[in-house]
Design an enzyme around this catalytic site. Structure first.
Site, short mmCIF file in Angstrom:
data_model
loop_
_atom_site.label_atom_id
_atom_site.label_comp_id
_atom_site.label_asym_id
_atom_site.label_seq_id
_atom_site.Cartn_x
_atom_site.Cartn_y
_atom_site.Cartn_z
N GLY A 11 0.83 -1.20 0.00
CA GLY A 11 0.00 0.00 0.00
C GLY A 11 0.88 1.26 0.00
N GLN A 12 0.22 2.39 -0.16
CA GLN A 12 0.95 3.66 -0.22
C GLN A 12 1.77 3.90 1.05
OE1 GLN A 12 -1.10 7.06 -2.24
NE2 GLN A 12 -2.89 6.07 -1.39
N ASP B 57 -2.88 -12.54 5.99
CA ASP B 57 -4.14 -12.05 5.42
C ASP B 57 -4.94 -11.40 6.54
OD1 ASP B 57 -6.58 -11.63 4.27
OD2 ASP B 57 -6.69 -13.60 3.29
N ALA C 159 -5.19 -2.37 4.97
CA ALA C 159 -6.58 -2.17 5.35
C ALA C 159 -7.47 -2.45 4.15
CB ALA C 159 -6.80 -0.72 5.81
N TYR C 160 -8.77 -2.56 4.41
CA TYR C 160 -9.75 -2.61 3.32
C TYR C 160 -10.03 -1.15 2.98
CZ TYR C 160 -13.78 -3.99 0.56
OH TYR C 160 -14.66 -4.20 -0.48
N THR C 161 -9.53 -0.68 1.81
CA THR C 161 -9.60 0.75 1.49
C THR C 161 -10.50 1.07 0.29
OG1 THR C 161 -7.58 0.55 0.16
CG2 THR C 161 -7.31 1.28 2.44
N ASP D 68 -10.73 10.39 7.76
CA ASP D 68 -11.69 11.49 7.94
C ASP D 68 -13.11 11.00 7.62
OD1 ASP D 68 -10.83 11.16 5.27
OD2 ASP D 68 -11.36 13.20 4.71
N TYR E 63 -17.26 1.77 4.77
CA TYR E 63 -15.82 1.87 5.04
C TYR E 63 -15.58 2.71 6.31
CZ TYR E 63 -11.12 3.92 4.53
OH TYR E 63 -9.84 4.38 4.77
N LYS F 173 -14.01 1.55 10.02
CA LYS F 173 -12.86 2.23 10.62
C LYS F 173 -13.22 2.78 12.01
CE LYS F 173 -9.34 2.00 7.86
NZ LYS F 173 -8.03 1.56 8.36
N1 LIG Z 1 -5.87 6.18 0.79
C1 LIG Z 1 -6.51 7.14 1.44
O1 LIG Z 1 -6.91 8.16 0.85
C2 LIG Z 1 -6.72 7.06 2.93
C3 LIG Z 1 -7.43 8.08 3.58
C4 LIG Z 1 -7.62 7.99 4.95
C5 LIG Z 1 -7.13 6.91 5.65
N2 LIG Z 1 -6.46 5.93 5.00
C6 LIG Z 1 -5.97 4.79 5.79
O2 LIG Z 1 -4.55 4.78 5.73
C7 LIG Z 1 -4.08 3.43 5.79
C8 LIG Z 1 -3.13 3.16 4.64
O3 LIG Z 1 -3.82 3.39 3.42
P1 LIG Z 1 -3.12 3.28 2.00
O4 LIG Z 1 -3.62 4.42 1.17
O5 LIG Z 1 -1.66 3.06 2.21
O6 LIG Z 1 -3.80 1.94 1.46
P2 LIG Z 1 -3.71 1.29 0.01
O7 LIG Z 1 -2.66 1.96 -0.80
O8 LIG Z 1 -5.10 1.22 -0.52
O9 LIG Z 1 -3.19 -0.16 0.35
C9 LIG Z 1 -3.96 -1.08 1.07
C10 LIG Z 1 -3.04 -2.17 1.53
O10 LIG Z 1 -3.78 -3.12 2.28
C11 LIG Z 1 -3.50 -4.41 1.75
N3 LIG Z 1 -4.61 -5.31 1.99
C12 LIG Z 1 -5.89 -5.20 1.59
N4 LIG Z 1 -6.60 -6.27 2.00
C13 LIG Z 1 -5.74 -7.07 2.67
C14 LIG Z 1 -5.86 -8.31 3.33
N5 LIG Z 1 -7.02 -8.99 3.38
N6 LIG Z 1 -4.76 -8.83 3.94
C15 LIG Z 1 -3.58 -8.19 3.89
N7 LIG Z 1 -3.39 -7.03 3.27
C16 LIG Z 1 -4.46 -6.47 2.67
C17 LIG Z 1 -3.25 -4.17 0.28
O11 LIG Z 1 -2.61 -5.29 -0.29
P3 LIG Z 1 -2.72 -5.62 -1.86
O12 LIG Z 1 -1.72 -4.69 -2.54
O13 LIG Z 1 -2.33 -7.04 -1.94
O14 LIG Z 1 -4.14 -5.34 -2.27
C18 LIG Z 1 -2.36 -2.94 0.38
O15 LIG Z 1 -1.06 -3.30 0.78
C19 LIG Z 1 -5.33 2.55 5.78
O16 LIG Z 1 -5.64 2.19 7.11
C20 LIG Z 1 -6.42 3.46 5.23
O17 LIG Z 1 -7.69 3.08 5.68
C21 LIG Z 1 -6.23 5.98 3.66
#
Ligand SMILES: NC(=O)c1ccc[n+]([C@@H]2O[C@H](COP(=O)([O-])OP(=O)(O)OC[C@H]3O[C@@H](n4cnc5c(N)ncnc54)[C@H](OP(=O)(O)O)[C@@H]3O)[C@@H](O)[C@H]2O)c1
Length: 298
Positions: A12-13, A38, A62-64, A103, A126, A130
């Site tokens: 993930g990012q 997982d 996370a489930y995003t 948020d 979602y 959270k």
């Molecule tokens: N993105 C946003 O705008 C945003 C905003 C607010 C908060 N957040 C929070 O910030 C955190 C990091 O977000 P991010 O943007 O880095 O997320 P992201 O880029 O969407 O990546 C999600 C990650 O979770 C993994 N994942 C999903 N389902 C999984 C499972 N069942 N088992 C193991 N790994 C799993 C994905 O793996 P795969 O690559 O294999 O799918 C990926 O590594 C999260 O908690 C998110 O809710 C994000």
């Protein structure tokens, strides 16, 4: 003292940025991929924490998929609430734990930036998973920190900045929502914050103000259209197309989103002494990194 970190999520990012920046900090990260851990399997994830016995656990997965979650409530709940809680149960008071939230736990109706203690009221599944995850995790892990963030962008994976650059380069007419506001956040800045606090989090005692909830987002506020225009201007200069404003109602989506979930970050400054830089500077770094990657690949 080198802090031993167990990190869930590698692709993930935020996960990628944590791994990329780790060498700049006194930390040793063991990172578990989806194949190894997982998050839909709470018992397995809890067992892995027990086996590794790290100083600090970071849940960077996370489930995003916000819209998809509307039809996958159980899976999203398992990943975003059950598993962080199971991990928290194993951490107890012995190990520190960091997880991220959003948020989207708020409905955006407040009229001013949200504080950590404001009552959540999510508009979508979602956000609700959270919200549950935050509450359940923190009640099981007295040395837990939930970092709420918003509009995360980076040079990796799928995200808004990369999508806008692709559409801009293809010369497609761009119409982007202009009535949802928030604080874009660089995954790199977020990761730097967490790694910078690893020592404190791993050693502080229960009751330290570092634990609980904190908001991290780059400074300033914009709409999705404002962010899109800034990205294109940075990348294309005078050749950048104009991004047309549209209303949320013009682009219906399965999940409702808050119109103004802007996070207040004064606690971040008070408790951690960290002042996030303006979102424009953070986005400029991402656009530069993507441009350099293109030059390298050419
Ligand atoms: N993105 C946003 O705008 C945003 C905003 C607010 C908060 N957040 C929070 O910030 C955190 C990091 O977000 P991010 O943007 O880095 O997320 P992201 O880029 O969407 O990546 C999600 C990650 O979770 C993994 N994942 C999903 N389902 C999984 C499972 N069942 N088992 C193991 N790994 C799993 C994905 O793996 P795969 O690559 O294999 O799918 C990926 O590594 C999260 O908690 C998110 O809710 C994000």
């Amino acid at each position: 003292m080198t802090i031993r970190i167990l990190q869930f999520g590698t692709t993930g990012q935020v996960g990628r940025e944590l791994l990329r920046q780790a060498p700049q900090h006194d930390v040793a990260i063991t990172a578990l991929s989806r194949a190894e851990a997982d998050l839909a399997d709470p018992e397995l994830c809890a067992r892995l924490v027990f086996a590794h016995k790290p100083d600090l656990v970071i849940i960077a997965a996370a489930y995003t998929a916000v819209d998809q979650a509307e039809g996958e409530l159980e899976l999203a709940y398992e990943i975003n609430a059950e598993t962080p809680t199971a991990i928290a149960g194993i951490c107890g008071a012995e190990r520190a734990l960091v997880n991220f939230s959003t948020d989207y736990v708020f409905d955006g109706e407040k009229g001013s930036p949200y504080l950590e203690d404001d009552a959540p009221h999510p508009l979508n599944v979602y956000g609700d998973t959270k919200r549950m995850g935050e509450r359940m995790m923190l009640s099981a892990a007295p040395r837990g920190l939930v970092v709420r963030t918003s509009w995360v962008v980076s040079a990796h994976g799928k995200n808004f900045v990369k999508t806008m650059l692709r559409l801009g380069a293809e010369g497609q007419p761009l119409r982007v929502v202009d009535d949802q506001f928030g604080r874009p956040t660089s995954a790199a800045d977020l990761a730097a914050f967490v790694l910078g606090q690893a020592g404190r989090l791993a050693t502080a005692k229960v009751g330290d103000p570092a634990y609980g909830r904190v908001h991290f987002a780059n400074a300033g506020e914009t709409s999705w259209r404002g962010l899109a225009q800034a990205v294109l201007d940075l990348a294309m200069g005078d050749a950048a197309p104009r991004v047309e404003p549209i209303a949320t109602a013009d682009r219906p989506s399965p999940a409702r989103r808050p119109l103004r979930g802007t996070l207040d970050t004064s606690k971040l400054e008070r408790v951690f002494g960290v002042t996030p830089r303006p979102w424009q500077a953070a986005v400029a770094d991402i656009v530069r990194e993507l441009r350099e990657a293109q030059v390298d690949a050419a």
